[in-house]
Write a protein that holds these residues in place. Sequence first.
Motif, PDB file in Angstrom:
ATOM      1  N   PHE A 151       1.591 -14.045   5.333  1.00 39.90           N
ATOM      2  CA  PHE A 151       2.583 -12.985   5.140  1.00 39.90           C
ATOM      3  C   PHE A 151       2.050 -11.898   4.202  1.00 39.90           C
ATOM      4  CE2 PHE A 151       6.025 -11.349   2.389  1.00 39.90           C
ATOM      5  CZ  PHE A 151       6.731 -10.626   3.342  1.00 39.90           C
ATOM      6  N   MET A 152       1.432 -12.313   3.080  1.00 40.15           N
ATOM      7  CA  MET A 152       0.922 -11.332   2.117  1.00 40.15           C
ATOM      8  C   MET A 152      -0.246 -10.530   2.702  1.00 40.15           C
ATOM      9  SD  MET A 152       2.870 -11.358  -0.488  1.00 40.15           S
ATOM     10  CE  MET A 152       1.987 -10.582  -1.846  1.00 40.15           C
ATOM     11  N   GLU A 153      -1.066 -11.174   3.535  1.00 42.43           N
ATOM     12  CA  GLU A 153      -2.149 -10.422   4.181  1.00 42.43           C
ATOM     13  C   GLU A 153      -1.591  -9.411   5.178  1.00 42.43           C
ATOM     14  OE1 GLU A 153      -5.396 -12.552   5.732  1.00 42.43           O
ATOM     15  OE2 GLU A 153      -5.802 -13.668   3.888  1.00 42.43           O
ATOM     16  N   TYR A 154      -0.491  -9.770   5.823  1.00 41.16           N
ATOM     17  CA  TYR A 154       0.165  -8.804   6.713  1.00 41.16           C
ATOM     18  C   TYR A 154       0.672  -7.609   5.906  1.00 41.16           C
ATOM     19  CZ  TYR A 154       3.728  -6.697   9.658  1.00 41.16           C
ATOM     20  OH  TYR A 154       4.494  -5.798  10.353  1.00 41.16           O
ATOM     21  N   VAL A 155       1.279  -7.894   4.739  1.00 41.60           N
ATOM     22  CA  VAL A 155       1.760  -6.802   3.875  1.00 41.60           C
ATOM     23  C   VAL A 155       0.599  -5.919   3.435  1.00 41.60           C
ATOM     24  CG1 VAL A 155       2.857  -6.268   1.662  1.00 41.60           C
ATOM     25  CG2 VAL A 155       3.761  -8.110   3.082  1.00 41.60           C
ATOM     26  N   LEU A 156      -0.533  -6.551   3.049  1.00 36.59           N
ATOM     27  CA  LEU A 156      -1.707  -5.785   2.616  1.00 36.59           C
ATOM     28  C   LEU A 156      -2.242  -4.918   3.751  1.00 36.59           C
ATOM     29  CD1 LEU A 156      -3.819  -5.125   0.487  1.00 36.59           C
ATOM     30  CD2 LEU A 156      -5.100  -7.155   1.204  1.00 36.59           C
ATOM     31  N   LEU A 216      -0.032  -1.891   4.093  1.00 36.36           N
ATOM     32  CA  LEU A 216      -0.251  -0.890   3.040  1.00 36.36           C
ATOM     33  C   LEU A 216      -1.580  -0.163   3.249  1.00 36.36           C
ATOM     34  CD1 LEU A 216       1.056  -2.961  -0.001  1.00 36.36           C
ATOM     35  CD2 LEU A 216       2.174  -1.037   1.134  1.00 36.36           C
ATOM     36  N   ARG A 217      -2.605  -0.914   3.673  1.00 37.86           N
ATOM     37  CA  ARG A 217      -3.887  -0.259   3.976  1.00 37.86           C
ATOM     38  C   ARG A 217      -3.714   0.754   5.104  1.00 37.86           C
ATOM     39  NH1 ARG A 217      -7.716  -5.611   4.085  1.00 37.86           N
ATOM     40  NH2 ARG A 217      -8.341  -5.641   1.893  1.00 37.86           N
ATOM     41  N   GLY A 218      -2.970   0.370   6.133  1.00 38.00           N
ATOM     42  CA  GLY A 218      -2.746   1.271   7.258  1.00 38.00           C
ATOM     43  C   GLY A 218      -1.997   2.519   6.841  1.00 38.00           C
ATOM     44  N   LEU A 219      -0.995   2.338   5.953  1.00 39.87           N
ATOM     45  CA  LEU A 219      -0.226   3.489   5.471  1.00 39.87           C
ATOM     46  C   LEU A 219      -1.134   4.460   4.715  1.00 39.87           C
ATOM     47  CD1 LEU A 219       3.274   3.254   3.831  1.00 39.87           C
ATOM     48  CD2 LEU A 219       1.551   4.791   2.916  1.00 39.87           C
ATOM     49  N   GLY A 265      -6.790   9.274   4.961  1.00 39.60           N
ATOM     50  CA  GLY A 265      -8.001   9.395   5.762  1.00 39.60           C
ATOM     51  C   GLY A 265      -8.921   8.207   5.548  1.00 39.60           C
ATOM     52  N   GLU A 266      -9.714   7.901   6.569  1.00 38.29           N
ATOM     53  CA  GLU A 266     -10.543   6.701   6.551  1.00 38.29           C
ATOM     54  C   GLU A 266     -11.608   6.723   5.458  1.00 38.29           C
ATOM     55  OE1 GLU A 266     -12.037   5.804  10.353  1.00 38.29           O
ATOM     56  OE2 GLU A 266     -13.021   3.934   9.760  1.00 38.29           O
ATOM     57  N   LYS A 267     -12.138   7.922   5.150  1.00 33.14           N
ATOM     58  CA  LYS A 267     -13.227   8.003   4.180  1.00 33.14           C
ATOM     59  C   LYS A 267     -12.770   7.801   2.741  1.00 33.14           C
ATOM     60  CE  LYS A 267     -16.126  11.157   6.898  1.00 33.14           C
ATOM     61  NZ  LYS A 267     -16.731  12.513   6.938  1.00 33.14           N
ATOM     62  N   ILE A 304      -0.882   3.172  -4.029  1.00 31.58           N
ATOM     63  CA  ILE A 304       0.167   3.312  -3.010  1.00 31.58           C
ATOM     64  C   ILE A 304       0.886   1.970  -2.808  1.00 31.58           C
ATOM     65  CG2 ILE A 304       0.629   3.910  -0.606  1.00 31.58           C
ATOM     66  CD1 ILE A 304      -0.284   6.229  -2.358  1.00 31.58           C
ATOM     67  N   GLY A 305       0.127   0.871  -2.798  1.00 30.15           N
ATOM     68  CA  GLY A 305       0.734  -0.447  -2.623  1.00 30.15           C
ATOM     69  C   GLY A 305       1.668  -0.807  -3.765  1.00 30.15           C
ATOM     70  N   THR A 306       1.255  -0.492  -4.987  1.00 20.72           N
ATOM     71  CA  THR A 306       2.105  -0.798  -6.147  1.00 20.72           C
ATOM     72  C   THR A 306       3.405  -0.005  -6.097  1.00 20.72           C
ATOM     73  OG1 THR A 306       0.161  -1.266  -7.509  1.00 20.72           O
ATOM     74  CG2 THR A 306       2.215  -0.817  -8.663  1.00 20.72           C
ATOM     75  N   LEU A 307       3.302   1.286  -5.748  1.00 21.15           N
ATOM     76  CA  LEU A 307       4.514   2.101  -5.628  1.00 21.15           C
ATOM     77  C   LEU A 307       5.476   1.496  -4.604  1.00 21.15           C
ATOM     78  CD1 LEU A 307       3.286   5.828  -5.580  1.00 21.15           C
ATOM     79  CD2 LEU A 307       4.631   4.699  -7.355  1.00 21.15           C
ATOM     80  N   PHE A 308       4.937   1.192  -3.407  1.00 19.19           N
ATOM     81  CA  PHE A 308       5.809   0.683  -2.345  1.00 19.19           C
ATOM     82  C   PHE A 308       6.435  -0.657  -2.738  1.00 19.19           C
ATOM     83  CE2 PHE A 308       6.479  -2.063   1.315  1.00 19.19           C
ATOM     84  CZ  PHE A 308       7.355  -1.289   2.062  1.00 19.19           C
ATOM     85  N   LEU A 309       5.608  -1.597  -3.210  1.00 19.76           N
ATOM     86  CA  LEU A 309       6.123  -2.941  -3.495  1.00 19.76           C
ATOM     87  C   LEU A 309       7.137  -2.925  -4.634  1.00 19.76           C
ATOM     88  CD1 LEU A 309       2.860  -5.060  -3.125  1.00 19.76           C
ATOM     89  CD2 LEU A 309       4.810  -4.973  -1.567  1.00 19.76           C
ATOM     90  N   PHE A 310       6.854  -2.153  -5.695  1.00 16.39           N
ATOM     91  CA  PHE A 310       7.799  -2.136  -6.821  1.00 16.39           C
ATOM     92  C   PHE A 310       9.133  -1.517  -6.391  1.00 16.39           C
ATOM     93  CE2 PHE A 310       9.868  -0.632 -10.615  1.00 16.39           C
ATOM     94  CZ  PHE A 310       9.641  -1.655 -11.526  1.00 16.39           C
ATOM     95  N   ILE A 311       9.069  -0.392  -5.670  1.00 16.45           N
ATOM     96  CA  ILE A 311      10.316   0.259  -5.242  1.00 16.45           C
ATOM     97  C   ILE A 311      11.061  -0.626  -4.241  1.00 16.45           C
ATOM     98  CG2 ILE A 311      11.263   2.255  -4.030  1.00 16.45           C
ATOM     99  CD1 ILE A 311       8.936   3.885  -5.202  1.00 16.45           C
ATOM    100  N   PHE A 312      10.318  -1.224  -3.305  1.00 20.10           N
ATOM    101  CA  PHE A 312      10.957  -2.074  -2.289  1.00 20.10           C
ATOM    102  C   PHE A 312      11.649  -3.287  -2.938  1.00 20.10           C
ATOM    103  CE2 PHE A 312      10.801  -5.716   0.601  1.00 20.10           C
ATOM    104  CZ  PHE A 312      11.444  -5.201   1.716  1.00 20.10           C
ATOM    105  N   VAL A 313      10.932  -4.008  -3.794  1.00 21.77           N
ATOM    106  CA  VAL A 313      11.525  -5.198  -4.438  1.00 21.77           C
ATOM    107  C   VAL A 313      12.665  -4.790  -5.362  1.00 21.77           C
ATOM    108  CG1 VAL A 313      11.063  -7.167  -5.947  1.00 21.77           C
ATOM    109  CG2 VAL A 313       9.385  -6.514  -4.227  1.00 21.77           C
TER     110      VAL A 313
END
Length: 251
Positions: free
Chosen positions: A69-74, A77-80, A86-88, A97-106
């Motif tokens: 489940f956590m790898e799916y979440v990661l 977030l990588r895809g977002l 951009g890929e580079k 970006i992951g910290t922002l999303f997870l903290f706001i979501f939780v």
Amino acid sequence: MELANTINLFNSVNLAAIEVGEHFYWEIGKYKIHGQVFLSSWFVIGVLLIASFVATRNVQRIPTGFQNFMEYVLDFLRGLAKEQIGEKEYRPWVPFIGTLFLFIFVSNWAGALIPWKLIEIPEGELSAPTVDINTTVAFALLTSLAYFYAGISKKGLGYFADYAQPSPIMVPFRAIEDFTRPLSLSFRLFGNILADELAVGVLVLLVPLIVPLPLMVLGLFTSAIQALIFATLAASYIGEAMETHGGEHHD
């Protein structure tokens, strides 16, 4: 000494003074800490730390259960970050970006699902950290600092030369945009989450159980959307700051 003077200067400026309901504070020296936001924020941080520990304590080559489940979440977030920055350039920004999303979501879901009212505190009651505008303003200012850092670290002072593109007449509009972005980010998140909690609270008092339940389900959906919007816009601003003319960051 200079750092202490700078902190005192910011402490003396009332950046946000909107308050709803009763609040309690802790006085630490000259500083005042919002007790409700402090406690609920550390609860959210604790949840995220425990989830990270559980997911990584026995890492398997073929993930199962919570690790899966956590790898799916990661991956999400990588895809977002990859789509917006951009890929580079996206990899160094995934943690932010992951910290922002997870903290706001939780935070948003904790405000909707946990019966904070059962926990007694000296004044008021606990709620989601994102119900307090100081929290959302802090996230918005961090986002502004992040995209300024991203742009300057890649282009140097040439980042500000882009303000004059495609015409010098755009300079004041670009400058105003830098002030309106954090305002828009902070007030959108604060307003939506506060409105949802107030609506559910009023309906629980007026018509308990029947009407509030569908509204609470809708609130969980909108809370997740608000976390996604904030993280997506933050990543978009960072990608835009690093973008060279012609949209190279999406190569």
